[in-house]
Structures are given as C-alpha cells and as structure tokens.
Write a protein that holds these residues in place. Structure first.
Motif, PDB file in Angstrom:
ATOM      1  N   GLY A  11      16.623 -13.576   6.768  1.00 30.13           N
ATOM      2  CA  GLY A  11      17.552 -13.525   5.640  1.00 30.13           C
ATOM      3  C   GLY A  11      18.573 -12.421   5.790  1.00 30.13           C
ATOM      4  N   PHE A  12      19.839 -12.759   5.534  1.00 29.21           N
ATOM      5  CA  PHE A  12      20.981 -11.863   5.785  1.00 29.21           C
ATOM      6  C   PHE A  12      21.404 -11.110   4.525  1.00 29.21           C
ATOM      7  N   GLY A  13      20.474 -10.872   3.603  1.00 33.13           N
ATOM      8  CA  GLY A  13      20.824 -10.169   2.367  1.00 33.13           C
ATOM      9  C   GLY A  13      21.004  -8.679   2.584  1.00 33.13           C
ATOM     10  N   LYS A  14      21.188  -7.955   1.492  1.00 32.47           N
ATOM     11  CA  LYS A  14      21.495  -6.526   1.559  1.00 32.47           C
ATOM     12  C   LYS A  14      20.413  -5.734   2.280  1.00 32.47           C
ATOM     13  N   ALA A  15      19.157  -5.940   1.880  1.00 37.23           N
ATOM     14  CA  ALA A  15      18.070  -5.213   2.533  1.00 37.23           C
ATOM     15  C   ALA A  15      17.929  -5.635   3.982  1.00 37.23           C
ATOM     16  N   HIS A 287       4.862  -0.224  -1.424  1.00 34.12           N
ATOM     17  CA  HIS A 287       5.644   0.021  -0.201  1.00 34.12           C
ATOM     18  C   HIS A 287       6.336  -1.251   0.268  1.00 34.12           C
ATOM     19  N   LEU A 288       6.244  -2.303  -0.538  1.00 32.65           N
ATOM     20  CA  LEU A 288       6.831  -3.611  -0.261  1.00 32.65           C
ATOM     21  C   LEU A 288       6.185  -4.321   0.922  1.00 32.65           C
ATOM     22  N   LYS A 289       4.948  -3.920   1.226  1.00 29.94           N
ATOM     23  CA  LYS A 289       4.178  -4.615   2.245  1.00 29.94           C
ATOM     24  C   LYS A 289       3.481  -5.799   1.597  1.00 29.94           C
ATOM     25  N   THR A 290       3.430  -6.902   2.307  1.00 28.40           N
ATOM     26  CA  THR A 290       2.770  -8.101   1.817  1.00 28.40           C
ATOM     27  C   THR A 290       1.271  -8.028   2.117  1.00 28.40           C
ATOM     28  N   SER A 291       0.576  -9.114   1.842  1.00 26.07           N
ATOM     29  CA  SER A 291      -0.853  -9.167   2.151  1.00 26.07           C
ATOM     30  C   SER A 291      -1.114  -9.245   3.648  1.00 26.07           C
ATOM     31  N   ALA A 292      -0.081  -9.506   4.445  1.00 22.02           N
ATOM     32  CA  ALA A 292      -0.179  -9.442   5.905  1.00 22.02           C
ATOM     33  C   ALA A 292       0.287  -8.057   6.342  1.00 22.02           C
ATOM     34  N   ASN A 293      -0.490  -7.386   7.149  1.00 18.00           N
ATOM     35  CA  ASN A 293      -0.270  -5.977   7.450  1.00 18.00           C
ATOM     36  C   ASN A 293       1.021  -5.689   8.208  1.00 18.00           C
ATOM     37  N   SER A 315      15.211  -1.536   1.076  1.00 17.79           N
ATOM     38  CA  SER A 315      15.344  -1.296   2.525  1.00 17.79           C
ATOM     39  C   SER A 315      14.984   0.144   2.867  1.00 17.79           C
ATOM     40  N   ARG A 316      15.296   1.075   1.975  1.00 19.83           N
ATOM     41  CA  ARG A 316      14.961   2.484   2.218  1.00 19.83           C
ATOM     42  C   ARG A 316      13.452   2.692   2.197  1.00 19.83           C
ATOM     43  N   ILE A 317      12.787   2.008   1.264  1.00 19.23           N
ATOM     44  CA  ILE A 317      11.334   2.128   1.147  1.00 19.23           C
ATOM     45  C   ILE A 317      10.653   1.586   2.403  1.00 19.23           C
ATOM     46  N   ILE A 318      11.096   0.417   2.856  1.00 20.50           N
ATOM     47  CA  ILE A 318      10.487  -0.194   4.042  1.00 20.50           C
ATOM     48  C   ILE A 318      10.758   0.636   5.289  1.00 20.50           C
ATOM     49  N   TYR A 319      11.987   1.102   5.450  1.00 25.59           N
ATOM     50  CA  TYR A 319      12.324   1.902   6.628  1.00 25.59           C
ATOM     51  C   TYR A 319      11.538   3.208   6.634  1.00 25.59           C
ATOM     52  N   ASP A 320      11.359   3.796   5.447  1.00 28.07           N
ATOM     53  CA  ASP A 320      10.628   5.047   5.347  1.00 28.07           C
ATOM     54  C   ASP A 320       9.167   4.862   5.748  1.00 28.07           C
ATOM     55  N   GLU A 321       8.579   3.719   5.397  1.00 31.33           N
ATOM     56  CA  GLU A 321       7.184   3.493   5.769  1.00 31.33           C
ATOM     57  C   GLU A 321       7.037   3.246   7.271  1.00 31.33           C
ATOM     58  N   ILE A 322       7.954   2.486   7.844  1.00 27.41           N
ATOM     59  CA  ILE A 322       7.831   2.128   9.258  1.00 27.41           C
ATOM     60  C   ILE A 322       8.312   3.247  10.184  1.00 27.41           C
ATOM     61  N   GLY A 324       9.773   6.484   8.867  1.00 27.11           N
ATOM     62  CA  GLY A 324       9.970   7.783   8.239  1.00 27.11           C
ATOM     63  C   GLY A 324       8.693   8.479   7.827  1.00 27.11           C
ATOM     64  N   GLU A 325       8.731   9.092   6.636  1.00 25.40           N
ATOM     65  CA  GLU A 325       7.617   9.906   6.155  1.00 25.40           C
ATOM     66  C   GLU A 325       6.687   9.152   5.206  1.00 25.40           C
ATOM     67  N   ASP A 326       7.011   7.902   4.913  1.00 26.31           N
ATOM     68  CA  ASP A 326       6.169   7.064   4.052  1.00 26.31           C
ATOM     69  C   ASP A 326       5.994   7.674   2.655  1.00 26.31           C
ATOM     70  N   LYS A 327       7.094   8.215   2.119  1.00 28.47           N
ATOM     71  CA  LYS A 327       7.042   8.832   0.792  1.00 28.47           C
ATOM     72  C   LYS A 327       7.703   7.983  -0.284  1.00 28.47           C
ATOM     73  N   ARG A 328       8.647   7.166   0.102  1.00 25.83           N
ATOM     74  CA  ARG A 328       9.372   6.363  -0.898  1.00 25.83           C
ATOM     75  C   ARG A 328       8.530   5.153  -1.296  1.00 25.83           C
ATOM     76  N   THR A 329       8.524   4.855  -2.591  1.00 25.86           N
ATOM     77  CA  THR A 329       7.839   3.665  -3.087  1.00 25.86           C
ATOM     78  C   THR A 329       8.630   3.074  -4.245  1.00 25.86           C
ATOM     79  N   THR A 330       8.216   1.892  -4.670  1.00 25.52           N
ATOM     80  CA  THR A 330       8.857   1.290  -5.839  1.00 25.52           C
ATOM     81  C   THR A 330       8.503   2.039  -7.110  1.00 25.52           C
TER      82      THR A 330
END
Length: 446
Positions: A11-15, A287-293, A315-322, A324-330
């Motif tokens: 998908g070519f959306g914003k995120a 962290h916007l992770k699905t049920s698949a890891n 997109s910031r939350i996902i990038y931070d987890e993969i 970055g520091e894994d601090k951003r969440t919804t």
C-alpha cells in the motif's frame, strides 16, 4: 524486481511510502506493492484530503451570478484538481523510486507469514520478505439500500471527478465527510440536502458547537433532515421515512457519505496468521504489530483514527520499534486534533464537555464568539465560536474552534496540552497581530 526483500510494504499510503523510503535509506532492501497506479501516494493525495481541500478552496471563491456561470467555474476547478492530483501522483512515484525502493504494480495476497503472491498485469509473482507492513487504507462504505448502484449515485471519491455542477445534491450521511461536501457544494452554488439516520446532528460534538455549525450550514441554504431512514435510491430520487412517514426527495446527484471501512479485501490475512477485528480491521498492539510477529499495520486499515497525520505518526512508531529505541507507541502520542474543512472550518482536540461529564472530570468552560476577533472582521468571516475546557488550575483539557483558520490554531493548543502549558500561559503569550491565533489570548482568560 527481486524475489526476496528485507521489508515489503503493501500500500502506497502515507505510512507506507514514508517507511519504504526510510528503510531503503537505512540500507534495507525494500519493495512497495500498490494494486492501483492511480493511487500512488495514497488516499490523501488522490481521492481524499488534497483534492477535496483544493475544491473546497475553489468553492469559497465561486463567482456570483447565474448558475451557468457557477457551473463553468466548477468545471474548471475540477479540471485543475485533476491536474494537481496527477502531478502529485508522479512526484510521489519518482520520490519513492528515487529512494531505491522497488515499486511493484499488482494486488498482494499473503501466501504465508513470509510470502505474498502479487498479481500483476502479466503474471503472478511470489515474493519473500523478512518483514511486512500493511498499509492498504480504507474503502467507502456502500450501504445496503435498494437501488444503491443506480446511475447518478456517487461516493466521496467518485464525485470529485464529476465535472457538471449539480443543481440539487442530496447527501446520505451527516458525518464529517458529508458536511465537508455539503459546505463545498453549497459554496459552489448547489442546493444541498443532508439526510441522516441519527436523530441528533453531530452527536460527537457538544450541543452548542453542533448548533453553531448547523446554523452556518443552514445559512448557506443547506437543509438537514435528521432521523431519516433511506429506503430506496434511484436515478434522480431518494426515498426515506421520518417518524414512519414516507417521503421522496428529487435530486440531480446523490452522494453516499456514511463512512469508510478498513481495506483488507483480498489480502489473505488469515494465511499469515494476521487477526482481524469484528469490523474487519487489522488487529494491532500499541506498537502496531499484528498477531504475526513479523507483520505490522498502519493507517486506516487498523480501523482506528482515519487521518493522514495519524498514519504518518504510525510510521514513526513502527520505524522506532524496528530501527530505533522502541519507545514510541499509540498510547504515548498525546491528544490528537482533527479538522473538518467546512466554511468556516471546525477543529477540535482533547475532551469535549460530553467527554468530561462522562469521565466525571471537573472543568470550566471558556468561550469566545468569532465575531469578537479583529482578524475575523478583517477577513469578513465572523461566523462561529471558540470553546475550551480547563481545570481549576488551568490545565487545558480540550478545545473546539469553529472559526476561520481553526485548522492552524488547533495545533498550538495540542502542543500546549502535550507539554503541560497552562491557560494563563496561553492568555499571556505574545501572538503576532492581526491574526486569528491571537484570539487565544482572550479565550484562555480564566
């Protein structure tokens, strides 16, 4: 095109486009799969925010005079809108391709947790990836009404390509999308009627705000019918019932604006172990992770806040987890603001009075008429009102701004809320003059 990637974005959306470019620049091999070449850049650029706001802006400048003159102006506005979206579509494609991302045209369907099958124009291609990002957006809800596929019935996407200005427009649905189109077409010169099933106009908003918005719309000639159940549609006619009384409404064009739903059609989420909610949205954690890891989802497909800027923050939350520091969440992104681009625009952030009462929070209401703002008089746009909720110590709980340039002003209030800036600090802030923002000096006097 390769058969294996570190990350594949669907998908070519914003995120999606933001993550694809960032991951590629970080040295990852990345592919972005998009099923529709007319959707490069996502919903916002092609069939959402940008084209609708361009038409809304043009509508506010619609010439006086006979309907034929207005209709010609409208036709030219639609043509210019099409040029704008085409240019943005190309710019988005070039930017992502230039970032080293492989753009693949085709429909993606999960085969399993690490593989998708992409149906292109020529063949089916199997692609493997370590990680996937689902960013397939949302689709217009098509209500189950007899005759819904009749000629002359449009969605919020298709109506923006209609180059003939309707003399009479009926809108099914009184939500924010419906209101934006009602205000826009009324400004262009159409006679607009809104038909909604709810008995209450804008039930999410406080009564005084809803009343003010309704009065402004009605002053433009917009008729609002509440408590109406649409029973049948056909070309040029809408049939509905109010208080068990059957009625008919003649219309040149009917717009369906009853909402949008997550677009998971054909994705095959079940093949990858990706759970969906009862409403068909992709289920995600904070962290916007699905049920698949190894699979994340972002934007409208998550079934939560349908705003482009929320998709960007996703997109910031996902990038931070993969990466970055894994601090951003919804859960820690603070209050979110939104704007409805009626004329004048309406914007809100944080709690309404209804929210505060439901939560049992003590509050004080601060309010100001838009007519009291010098810049509003300069602009000759004095309709509306401003309202804020604060605690006894001046903590800002929320605000609702129904006035010119509210879509800019609301961002200042969100920033204040996120950083604990009190009402007295806003009341004493030095704004430039004359501006709409300086009205916050007066609004936040306790």
């Amino acid at each position: 095109m390769k058969a294996e990637y570190d990350i594949v974005v669907i998908g070519f959306g914003k995120a999606g486009k933001t993550l694809a470019a960032k991951f590629s620049k970080a040295g990852k091999s990345v592919a972005l799969v998009e099923k529709d070449e007319n959707m490069y850049g996502g919903t916002c650029i092609n069939v959402g925010c940008i084209p609708s706001k361009r038409l809304i802006t043009d509508a506010s400048k619609s010439p006086n005079g006979e309907f034929e003159k207005k209709a010609q102006y409208y036709k030219e506005a639609v043509a210019e809108k099409k040029k704008l979206t085409a240019a943005l579509r190309k710019a988005n494609y070039d930017k992502i391709a230039g970032a080293g991302v492989d753009i693949i045209d085709g429909m993606a369907t999960f085969k399993d947790v690490h593989h998708i099958i992409v149906s292109t124009k020529d063949k089916n291609v199997e692609i493997e990836a370590k990680k996937f990002i689902i960013n397939t957006g949302s689709l217009t809800v098509i209500p189950d009404i007899e005759g819904v596929n009749s000629k002359g019935i449009y969605t919020s996407e298709s109506i923006m390509n209609l180059d003939k200005l309707p003399k009479k427009l009926t809108i099914v649905g009184g939500g924010y999308i419906g209101l934006e189109f009602a205000s826009m077409y009324a400004d262009f010169g159409s006679k607009v009627t809104i038909v909604q099933d709810s008995d209450v106009f804008l039930p999410r908003e406080d009564d005084d705000i809803a009343k003010s918005i309704r009065e402004v719309l009605e002053s433009k000639g917009v008729e609002i019918v509440t408590g109406a159940r649409v029973t049948k549609l056909e070309e040029g006619k809408l049939y509905y019932e109010v208080a068990k009384e059957s009625k008919t409404l003649d219309s040149d064009v009917i717009l369906l604006a009853v909402g949008r739903r997550p677009n998971t059609d054909g994705l095959g989420c079940e093949n990858a172990g990706v759970k969906l909610t009862d409403r068909g949205a992709v289920e995600t954690d904070e962290h916007l992770k699905t049920s698949a890891n190894n699979i994340w989802a972002a934007g409208d497909v998550c079934g939560k806040l349908q705003f482009t800027y929320i998709s960007l923050d996703d997109s910031r939350i996902i990038y931070d987890e993969i990466m970055g520091e894994d601090k951003r969440t919804t859960e820690n992104r603070g209050a979110f603001s939104y704007s409805v681009f009626i004329n004048p625009p309406f914007a809100r952030v944080g709690m309404s009075e209804k929210d505060a009462k439901l939560a049992g929070v003590e509050y004080k209401v601060l309010s100001l008429s838009a007519n009291a703002i010098p810049k509003a008089k300069v602009l000759r746009k004095t309709d509306g009102m401003l309202k804020a909720l604060v605690t006894s110590d001046g903590t800002v709980l929320g605000a609702a701004l129904f006035c010119e340039e509210s879509y800019e002003m609301i961002n200042f209030i969100k920033l204040a809320m996120d950083h604990g800036i009190k009402a007295k600090d806003i009341a004493n802030f030095i704004f430039t003059h004359p501006t709409m923002s300086e009205s916050l000096n007066d609004l936040f006097i306790m």
